[in-house]
Design an enzyme around this catalytic site. Structure first.
Site, PDB file in Angstrom:
ATOM      1  N   ASP A  59       0.722  -1.183   0.074  1.00  0.00           N
ATOM      2  CA  ASP A  59      -0.013  -0.057   0.136  1.00  0.00           C
ATOM      3  C   ASP A  59       0.867   1.264  -0.060  1.00  0.00           C
ATOM      4  O   ASP A  59       2.013   1.337   0.585  1.00  0.00           O
ATOM      5  CB  ASP A  59      -0.809   0.038   1.328  1.00  0.00           C
ATOM      6  N   ASN A  85      -2.887  12.725  -3.140  1.00  0.00           N
ATOM      7  CA  ASN A  85      -3.754  13.129  -4.128  1.00  0.00           C
ATOM      8  C   ASN A  85      -4.361  14.862  -3.866  1.00  0.00           C
ATOM      9  O   ASN A  85      -4.617  15.505  -4.642  1.00  0.00           O
ATOM     10  CB  ASN A  85      -4.891  12.328  -4.274  1.00  0.00           C
ATOM     11  N   ASP A  98      -2.309   9.793 -10.419  1.00  0.00           N
ATOM     12  CA  ASP A  98      -2.280   8.512 -11.524  1.00  0.00           C
ATOM     13  C   ASP A  98      -0.983   8.311 -12.106  1.00  0.00           C
ATOM     14  O   ASP A  98      -0.479   7.260 -12.271  1.00  0.00           O
ATOM     15  CB  ASP A  98      -3.406   9.006 -12.703  1.00  0.00           C
ATOM     16  N   GLU A 133      -4.633   2.375  -4.345  1.00  0.00           N
ATOM     17  CA  GLU A 133      -3.337   2.577  -4.221  1.00  0.00           C
ATOM     18  C   GLU A 133      -2.705   1.287  -3.821  1.00  0.00           C
ATOM     19  O   GLU A 133      -1.212   1.113  -3.272  1.00  0.00           O
ATOM     20  CB  GLU A 133      -2.964   3.632  -3.224  1.00  0.00           C
ATOM     21  N   HIS A 156      -5.304  14.676  -8.660  1.00  0.00           N
ATOM     22  CA  HIS A 156      -5.622  13.251  -8.995  1.00  0.00           C
ATOM     23  C   HIS A 156      -4.656  12.797 -10.328  1.00  0.00           C
ATOM     24  O   HIS A 156      -4.212  11.758 -10.409  1.00  0.00           O
ATOM     25  CB  HIS A 156      -7.040  12.754  -9.415  1.00  0.00           C
TER      26      HIS A 156
END
Length: 309
Positions: A182, A190, A199, A226, A195
């Site tokens: 994770d 973010n 990405d 994630e 965002h």
């Protein structure tokens, strides 16, 4: 990237074709007809063919009908009943010229029916046509198994692969390790960078993890959001921990700025490790749950670390 590399590998490999016929002359002629373009395997009986498909993944089977003990119709029924072999296209090659036999073969799932004596050029063309169809179907299946953002395997493919490897490990008593990973404080990332940057971060982390997989059997997938997961067949707990630390270090070396992280100035990952030894695990899901517990403990202990539950 990953998709392009997989496609290149797929296109460059020779198709594996299994010829099943009790007549040695027919086997020899079919082998000579196809061996320039394909890897050809020969079986003189249905029983021998079943033994072959347990250990080798074939792209096409050429099957005679009239054979002792088990005939071609009986064999194709067994192939279609098995989830592992049901998708292999089958072409019947038989001296039986009755329409009823051809109809039955097609109804049982054969893709084509060629009568003997056959033309070598016709066999080559029909084999090539069926392999082209399979190639397109395999490509569609591959695309359905790839995460669109990171271009690594998705959760669906992970579940299929884990189930397969868990059954193999259970059956053979071999060791199997699973990692759950994770990205630490990714929501903060973010919120801070947007965002689109999130990405791009996911893509870089995914490709970095994938680059560490040097063995053909090592498997990395996007687990969701994630989170990522790895399946490591024949890897002990100690080896899995070492590999997990290698992955953690690779992500650290990306040096992706994360100024709002509470444990570092760059993107880091936490990893949970679980290992099944001697087939001791009730299910593949319990193995994932153990890795998830390890991941939870890694986060509770400060993140950017590896914990084997």
């Amino acid at each position: 990237m990953y998709l392009l590399e997989v496609w290149r590998r797929w296109m460059s490999k020779k198709a594996k074709v299994l010829v099943v016929d009790d007549d040695p002359l027919n086997r020899l002629v079919l082998e000579k007809t196809l061996c320039e373009e394909h890897d050809v395997f020969l079986a003189k009986s249905a029983e021998e063919a079943l033994a072959f498909v347990r250990t080798t993944q074939f792209d096409l089977i050429l099957l005679d009908i009239v054979m002792p003990v088990m005939n071609g119709f009986e064999l194709i029924v067994k192939l279609k009943e098995n989830p592992i072999t049901q998708a292999i296209p089958v072409i019947f090659i038989s001296a039986n010229q009755e329409h009823a036999d051809e109809s039955r073969g097609l109804e049982l799932g054969a893709m084509d029916y060629i009568t003997k004596p056959f033309s070598a050029s016709i066999v080559r063309v029909r084999v090539r046509n069926q392999l082209l169809i399979k190639q397109k179907n395999d490509l569609l299946e591959m695309l359905a198994s790839i995460d669109g953002l990171t271009e690594i395997p998705n959760r669906r493919y992970l579940d299929e692969n884990l189930s397969r490897e868990w059954r193999r490990s259970k059956r053979g008593g071999s060791v199997l390790s699973v990692l759950l990973m994770d990205i630490d404080y990714f929501k903060r990332y973010n919120d801070t960078y947007g965002h689109r940057a999130g990405d791009e971060c996911l893509k870089k982390v995914a490709q970095s993890l994938l680059a560490q997989c040097k063995r053909g059997s090592d498997f990395i997938a996007r687990y969701g959001g994630e989170e990522f997961a790895a399946i490591l067949p024949d890897v002990s707990k100690e080896e899995a921990i070492a590999f997990a630390n290698k992955l953690r270090s690779a992500v650290n070396k990306l040096n992706i700025e994360h100024k709002t992280s509470l444990n570092a100035q760059c993107i880091t990952i936490s990893i949970g490790v679980a290992t099944m030894e001697d087939g001791r695990s009730t299910s593949e899901h319990s193995l994932l749950e153990e890795a998830d517990l390890g991941l939870y403990e890694a986060k509770e202990a400060g993140r950017n670390r590896v914990v084997a539950h």
